[in-house]
Design a protein around this motif. Structure first.
Motif, short mmCIF file in Angstrom:
data_model
loop_
_atom_site.label_atom_id
_atom_site.label_comp_id
_atom_site.label_asym_id
_atom_site.label_seq_id
_atom_site.Cartn_x
_atom_site.Cartn_y
_atom_site.Cartn_z
N ILE A 5 4.75 -48.73 10.30
CA ILE A 5 5.65 -48.01 9.35
C ILE A 5 6.42 -46.98 10.32
O ILE A 5 7.87 -47.24 10.30
N PHE A 6 5.96 -46.25 11.11
CA PHE A 6 6.58 -45.11 11.82
C PHE A 6 7.42 -45.99 12.88
O PHE A 6 8.61 -45.40 13.08
N LYS A 7 6.99 -46.97 13.71
CA LYS A 7 8.03 -47.81 14.41
C LYS A 7 9.00 -48.49 14.09
O LYS A 7 10.36 -48.39 14.54
N VAL A 8 8.87 -48.99 12.83
CA VAL A 8 9.96 -49.63 12.05
C VAL A 8 11.05 -48.53 11.68
O VAL A 8 12.24 -48.83 11.74
N ALA A 9 10.53 -47.45 11.02
CA ALA A 9 11.45 -46.10 10.57
C ALA A 9 12.24 -45.73 11.76
O ALA A 9 13.46 -45.56 11.69
#
Length: 273
Positions: A200-204
């Motif tokens: 989720i961090f990487k997508v965000a």
């Protein structure tokens, strides 16, 4: 008397573009000056002299100068916002960003866009021909120059903003997507709070980089960008340089055709180019 290289640099500054001359610009102006004909150099000299007179007049008309300076370019590109967030990330989170192929963006250090300079550069840019005209010389721009300047790469896989809606349903919920899209503030909050190893961090972060720097359009980013970002393992394999350059060229084309009142896309590329 011919117009010197420093005269050419001063010609840009005298238009109130707040130009901070880079090494690349100095090299370009020196090379261009050597190639100009005597008539062309004389024309530049006269233009420098005319602008010098205009500046002397404007010094005595401060209110008019301030009013004129308001006519700057409207854009959603916000490198200052991007750098502010990145500067406060832990080294572990920065390593996670490098894992998805955006490590070069961590090295960007800049303040706000010089909007008057950007407006002038947009005026010189011809999106249909992919050239920018400086001092009568046409400089070719393409996805390769975008990659060289911004550091984002083409990994070989074309980017598609589309696909089955069920593929991104979970992400739309996580990022609180609305009819306007995904709010940039929501992305900021997730980047600050999410664990560094989380997908989720990487997508965000990918969405945040697109929304503020690489492909900005408004305070929101379309949920359609979730399709190419959904598989974080393949994010680095996508053709980001080609996509972002085409996005900028198309945005400038719409602006110059009066289809929009602002310029979307990565204007920082033109400023540091």
């Amino acid at each position: 008397m011919s117009c010197s290289c420093s005269d050419e640099e001063e010609l840009l500054r005298s238009h109130n573009f707040n130009l901070s001359t880079t090494i690349g610009l100095r090299k370009h102006t020196r090379k261009t000056n050597r190639e100009l004909s005597a008539e062309h150099k004389a024309s530049h000299k006269k233009q420098c002299e005319r602008i010098g007179c205009a500046n002397a007049y404007s010094d005595n008309n401060e209110s008019k100068t301030i009013k004129a300076n308001k006519f700057t370019l409207e854009t959603r590109c916000a490198p200052d916002r991007f750098c502010s967030l990145v500067g406060n990330l832990s080294e572990d989170k920065k390593n996670a960003i490098r894992d998805i192929g955006f490590g070069s963006l961590l090295e960007i250090q800049c303040g706000r866009l010089r909007r008057q300079l950007c407006r002038w550069l947009v005026d010189q840019f011809k999106p249909k021909c992919n050239i920018i005209e400086l001092y009568g010389q046409n400089l070719k721009l393409c996805h390769r120059t975008f990659s060289d300047v911004m550091g984002v790469k083409d990994g070989g896989i074309p980017i598609q903003l589309g696909g089955p809606s069920e593929n991104i349903a979970e992400l739309r919920d996580i990022f609180q997507s609305t009819v306007k899209g995904i709010n940039i503030k929501t992305l900021e909050d997730i980047i600050k709070q999410e664990d560094k190893t989380s997908w989720i961090f990487k997508v965000a972060f990918t969405l945040f980089a697109l929304a503020t720097l690489l492909c900005p359009t408004s305070g929101f980013i379309s949920h359609l960008f979730l399709h190419p970002c959904n598989d974080v393992l393949n994010v680095k394999s996508l053709n980001w340089a080609s996509f972002c350059y085409k996005w900028l060229a198309k945005s400038i084309g719409k602006y110059k055709n009066h289809e929009t009142t602002y310029v979307g896309g990565c204007l920082l590329f033109l400023q540091v180019r």
